[in-house]
Design an enzyme around this catalytic site. Structure first.
Site: not given
Length: 477
Positions: A257, A291, A388
């Site tokens: 993940e 996230c 990110e």
């Protein structure tokens, strides 16, 4: 009229932090073989909280061997009904010690006590309760009539939700009959070590859960250990790729993940005040250390000015400061390294021509802090729209048609989550089918439930955690 809030700090007295912590192996705390240690730091004050043992090769060997013994002799032979009893017991102890866990999480991580108290810890208990219920029903989960555990699971978790990520990993693994060696993030090990004490309190058989602390090298040793049958990792895409390369050609099962750059899409018929709350929750919850954060805001052109004005007005009411103050909305950035990354990418955004805005807010003199920040004039080519940032930084783009919104939302190497804000149910369903994201929220954002699966596509990883689907990674069928 501006409201002022008197300080409302949560007491630290509920938590006892030892000066040093060992590794948790075979049901006992033990020193690292090398004697190496590192320091855990409070990101809000920069005070050293404790010295933490750093696990090396011998320690990882011991932990994996303990997990294997517990698996062979006890845990795999135990009925699902009895395994479930241990999970229920752990869940109840988490509830009983909820305040202690929440305060420790906020001290070690920097997140506001309001979030750790009202979101993280209740969800942790809920995950253990949920998977406790599955422990004696595995043949009915849809993964074959005789599903079997893999054996020893090596699990590596990140620093943004230290206790919740632990629950996501450990609860389904134990319910399925696996034993565990878990490595928490080096900046946030304290709640994992308190969880080790909870395992002792619950009389969990020794070796079923082992916790080895350390940095990236400790994680690598665990992932690559030949005695580990299943690897579960949550963290950066870069490390996830390294793990995938390391286990290629082995029999290990893997779930990853990884990162995200979620689009939060606001149409002109959306309930705008509600949408603004969702935008704020989507990117400023947990300081943007999420996230699946809605870090790209896509607003339909006809309501762009209105949404931006409402958003700026709302950001002016956010309170940045002491994570233990119950009034705080945005706490401390988790580490100096992460703060530097946020600063660097924000500077790049300005250098590339985007317009930067933050509300007026006083930041504390000590600790790691970054104000809530909005970038406008952003294009899809900007690094801040593609990379990110993992901080409280929002990039705002516009669109005219639903098709354009889909094209811009999917123009990313990630595929973890997305949000859609509209009054039309048919549009929600159409958008959900078009968006390449593992989770699509409709007229809300960052809502989690232990019964619902979570995971991504593309560079956001593979496999699902949570829900019935979360059992599949821990079962051979």
């Amino acid at each position: 009229m501006v409201l002022s809030y008197a300080p409302a700090p949560e007491s630290r007295a509920v938590v006892d932090i030892d000066s040093s912590y060992g590794l948790f192996i075979d049901g006992e705390f033990t020193d690292a073989a090398s004697g190496s240690a590192f320091k855990s730091v409070n990101p809000a004050t920069e005070e050293v909280l404790a010295d933490i043992a750093e696990a090396g090769p011998d320690d990882v060997d011991r932990a994996v061997a303990a997990a294997r013994r517990a698996y062979d002799r006890v845990w795999s032979r135990m009925s699902g009904r009895d395994r479930g009893k241990y999970l229920y017991r752990i869940a109840r102890i988490i509830q009983e010690r909820a305040r202690e866990l929440a305060v420790l999480e906020s001290i070690d991580n920097g997140k506001p006590i309001r979030e750790s108290r009202d979101v993280d810890v209740p969800l942790v208990a809920a995950h253990f309760f949920y998977y406790a219920g599955w422990a004696d029903k595995l043949p009915y989960a849809g993964f074959g009539v005789d599903p079997r555990p893999h054996g020893v699971a090596g699990q590596v978790i990140p620093w943004n939700f230290p206790l919740l990520m632990l629950a996501w990993k450990i609860a389904p693994a134990l319910a399925a009959g696996n034993t565990v060696v878990l490595k928490p993030a080096e900046t946030t090990p304290l709640t994992a070590l308190l969880f080790a004490q909870i395992c002792q309190q619950a009389d969990l058989p020794p070796g079923v859960v082992n916790i080895v602390t350390g940095a990236g090298e400790t994680g690598r040793l665990l992932v690559e250990h030949p005695g580990v049958d299943k690897v579960a990792f949550t963290g950066s895409t870069e490390v996830g790729k390294a793990i995938a390369r390391a286990v290629a050609g082995t029999d290990k099962k893997v779930t990853l993940e990884l990162g995200g750059k979620a689009a939060n899409i606001v149409f002109d018929d959306a309930p705008l005040d509600q949408a603004v709350e969702g935008i704020v929750n989507g990117i400023f919850f947990n300081q943007g250390h999420v996230c699946c954060a809605g870090s790209r805001l896509l607003v339909q052109e006809s309501v762009y000015d209105d949404v931006l004005a409402r958003l700026k007005r709302r950001l002016g009411t956010l309170r940045v400061g002491d994570p233990l103050d119950k009034n705080t909305d945005i706490g401390a950035i988790n580490s100096s390294e992460q703060l530097q990354r946020i600063r660097t990418l924000s500077d790049v955004g300005e250098a590339e021509g985007a317009e930067r805005w933050s509300p007026a807010c006083d930041l504390p003199d000590r600790g790691y802090w970054f104000p809530p920040t909005v970038f406008t004039g952003v294009t899809q080519a900007h690094r801040i729209a593609r990379e990110e940032i993992f901080g409280p930084v929002l990039s705002v783009l516009t669109f005219r048609t639903p098709a354009e919104a889909v094209e811009k939302a999917n123009n990313t190497p990630y595929g973890l989550s997305a949000g859609v804000w509209t009054d039309k149910g048919s549009r929600i369903l159409w958008m959900s089918n078009q968006l390449k994201a593992g989770v699509v929220w409709a007229n809300t954002f960052n809502k989690f439930d232990p019964t619902s699966p979570f995971g991504g596509y593309k560079e956001s990883g593979y496999g699902r955690e949570g829900g019935r689907h979360g059992l599949e990674a821990y079962l051979a069928h």
